[in-house]
Structure formats: C-alpha cells, structure tokens
Design a protein around this motif. Sequence first.
Motif, PDB file in Angstrom:
ATOM      1  N   THR A 323      49.088  30.493  36.855  1.00 16.12           N
ATOM      2  CA  THR A 323      50.135  30.233  36.953  1.00 16.12           C
ATOM      3  C   THR A 323      51.236  30.944  37.523  1.00 16.12           C
ATOM      4  O   THR A 323      51.553  30.311  38.822  1.00 16.12           O
ATOM      5  CB  THR A 323      50.602  29.159  35.351  1.00 16.12           C
ATOM      6  N   TRP A 324      51.499  31.718  36.986  1.00 24.43           N
ATOM      7  CA  TRP A 324      52.740  32.590  37.880  1.00 24.43           C
ATOM      8  C   TRP A 324      51.490  32.601  39.600  1.00 24.43           C
ATOM      9  O   TRP A 324      52.819  33.340  40.140  1.00 24.43           O
ATOM     10  CB  TRP A 324      52.331  33.836  37.066  1.00 24.43           C
ATOM     11  N   ASN A 325      50.734  33.101  39.333  1.00 23.66           N
ATOM     12  CA  ASN A 325      49.894  34.183  40.342  1.00 23.66           C
ATOM     13  C   ASN A 325      50.087  32.318  41.642  1.00 23.66           C
ATOM     14  O   ASN A 325      50.169  32.343  42.243  1.00 23.66           O
ATOM     15  CB  ASN A 325      48.967  34.019  41.236  1.00 23.66           C
ATOM     16  N   ARG A 326      49.629  31.061  41.131  1.00 26.95           N
ATOM     17  CA  ARG A 326      49.674  30.337  41.734  1.00 26.95           C
ATOM     18  C   ARG A 326      51.305  30.306  42.339  1.00 26.95           C
ATOM     19  O   ARG A 326      51.617  29.311  43.632  1.00 26.95           O
ATOM     20  CB  ARG A 326      49.423  28.855  40.727  1.00 26.95           C
ATOM     21  N   LEU A 327      52.364  30.185  41.025  1.00 26.32           N
ATOM     22  CA  LEU A 327      53.767  30.446  41.256  1.00 26.32           C
ATOM     23  C   LEU A 327      53.963  31.447  42.997  1.00 26.32           C
ATOM     24  O   LEU A 327      54.759  30.433  43.458  1.00 26.32           O
ATOM     25  CB  LEU A 327      54.400  30.060  40.635  1.00 26.32           C
TER      26      LEU A 327
END
Length: 458
Positions: A323-327
């Motif tokens: 999720t952090w990587n997508r953000l």
Amino acid sequence: MQTQKLSFKHYVIIGSMLFGMFFGAGNLIFPIHLGQLAGAHWLTAGWGFLLTGTLLPLLGIIAISVTRSSGIYDLAKPIGKRYATLFMILTCATLGPLFATPRTATTPFQIGIASYVSASQAPLYLLIYSLVFFSITYWASRKPTGIIDTIGKLLNPAFLILLALIFGIAFTHPLGSARTANVAAAYQNGAFLNGFLQGYNTMDALAALLFGIAVVTTIRGLGQKEPGAVAKTAAKSSLLSISLEAVIYLGLIWIGATSLSQFKLSADGGIAFSQIANAFMGVPGELILAIMATLTCLTTAVGLATSFSEALHDKFPSISYRTWNRLSCGASFLIANIGLDQIIAWSTPMLMFLYPLAITLIILSIASPLFRHDPVVYRWTTALTLIPACFDALGSAPAVITRLGWVQGLLAFDDKYFPLAKIGLDWALPALIGLMIGLSWHVVRQALTAHAYKMNQN
C-alpha cells in the motif's frame, strides 16, 4: 550469532546498489549547473559540493552503522519519539512523493524529450512518460528483496557505460578552457560555500538516512547477522559508492565550466547537459544522454520507493508495504506532472529546513559513544538548530511567500541577530552552542552521579 564472511565481490555489489540508489536526477543536473556558475572557480566550488554531496551521505551511512540503527526513526529517537516520527515523515515525504521521486521522472523528460515537442504538447508527453516511468518503478520495487538484482546488477553497468562515453569525448575534445570561464557574481568570493549549499539539492544526506534500511536488509540477506559485522560492511560498501560519485561530480562540474566557451549560462543543468551532448555528438548525443538520464533516475526512483515504503511500513505496520509503495508511486506520478521547475522551487525551502537538522543528527550519532548516547546532548543541539533552520526555509521559499510582510520581518531579524545568515549557515553557531550546553550538562550530571555513588559507598 553466526555470520557469513563476505567477499570483495559482495562489497562491490552492495556498493553498486548504493550508487544506483544515490545517483539520480539532481546528481546529473546540479553539478553541471554548478560548473557553469562557478566557471574558473569550478574546483573550489566542487570541493564544497563534495562535502554535502558525498562526504555527508557517507557519514550518514556510518552514523547508522555506529548506532546500529535500523533506519531514520531509530537514529533520531534519542531526541524524542515524537520528534523522530515527525522528522522521519518529513524526510520520507521529501525523498518520496513530494519532491525527490517525482523529480526522477521530470528530469530525464526535460533533458531528452521536452526540447523536441512544443510547449502545448509537453504536458501530454510528460503524462505518458511519467506513467510508463512510475509503472516500471512500481514493478521493480514491489518486492524489497529484489532491489539488489534490479539496481546493482542490471541498470548500473548500462548507466556507467553511457556516462563513460560522454566523459571520454569531453576530456579528449573539451568545449573550452575552464581556467578562463566566466564566474558568476556570487561565486567570485563565495565559491566554496555556494558549492556547499548546492550540494543540498542532491538530497543524498537525507537519502543516506533513509537508505540505511535497504542496506541493512541487503547485508543480512547475504548472510551477515551480527550487528557489528553489518555495520562494518555498510561503511566499507558505502565508501566504494561515494568515491565513485565524487569522481563523477568533479567531472560534471568541470564539463559545465568548459561549456561556457560555447554556451551562455543556462537556466538549469538539464538544459545545459542537453546542449553539451548535442555539441559533442549531435542528435545521437542527446539520445544517449536521454537514455542515460532515464536509467540513472529509474534506479534512484526504485531505491526511493522501496526505502519510503519500508520505513513507513515499519513505523505503521497496520498499513502494508504494498500500500505504501502504491501511494509513493501514484503520488509521485501526479506531482511529476506539475513540472520540474515547480518541484525544484518548492523543494528548496524544505531542504534548507531539513539539512541542518540532518547534519547535526549525523554528527551527534557518530560522536554519541563519546557521551554515552545521552539524549540531553541530542536535544539541546537540535533545539537550537531548529529555529534558524525555520528562517532558512522561509528565506529560500518562492516569492509568493517571501514577499509577505511578516516573513520579511522575520528574515530581517535573522540577518541582524544570527551570524552567517547571509550565506545560509545561520544554524551553525546556534548548533555549536547547543552542543556545548548539552555536553556540559552531561559532564556535570555524570560528575554528580559519580559523587553521589561515592558518598553512598562511604
């Protein structure tokens, strides 16, 4: 605890990974522009640039090694948990989706594509280019354990071959003499200090604090488990990568200075580098430069996305790494389409705020064994650095902010009462005073504790 002894090949692989993560957008364009500004004083400015562009990142890795921290939060925690969290978030945001990561796409676009399309078409082409760029970044950074293969073994060799080609032509057929190049007014007597401040733009000192997570993870993945061995391996590997960076920086600064014989001072290093490549090899030269810039910026984007996601997932584990990587990749894609000039303009005040805090944190961390990691030394030094750092941020902000009456009042106060304010180092003396107060407090408290213990024994 058993640990695997690493070969020189392993050190080279880790150093190559670090080089790929460090050397990105700003590392190409800012040295070239610095060379054009410094002209005949290119070497003096270059030494200043190397302090903040190479030595400070090396010290950042060493600081993580000395304190055996797992990342930026652990490093700043002696100051206080809340401060460490805020500093980590601001650093991650600066290196992540706010400034550094979007710049990794806008810089190669500016160098290799923008000059071939009209102003009306540029936004559409930037949209397409950045979409492809950050799609690749997301794919390469989706698994942290794959970063060493993606960066260290594939992209770095291609980049170094292309860079060597540019350097080979530049040194055998220079555009002019750096000794006789014009010197910008600010660099007549302040080349070293201006080079020092220009090194902030690389963001590598901040990146070193963030990349520590990836370094430790990679070294442990190669079989080293004992903390002391991990620390030594990190320091040795980073020395290899930083030394290579220093050589490249000086070469780029020199090329920038020699280019003044044929070109006027450019608005930014991207334009200058494109002109230089065209002068050497025509359109094929610009194509090579565009490929080179894309490769090096892509390696940095992968490193930034990985470190950003790991740092925030470690601090906020309820939100997954994915999720952090997508953000990170998604927000970087959106902000990249604002344009390079706006990104640089708004990143400068944040860097002027964060860098003094990062410099003092790195120095304190390395020296911490001397005062037994006493938090009081950290806190006094940081507290007195924080105020002038805020002034520096305001002073370097875009005109829409600096024109405000209350901001001008604060800046006038800064110039009057803080030494070295005019050269952007107003934080240095307060930081030193804070360090002296903290050390004095530590020594007195240690003496009182020893005296009390002695009295109890009697």
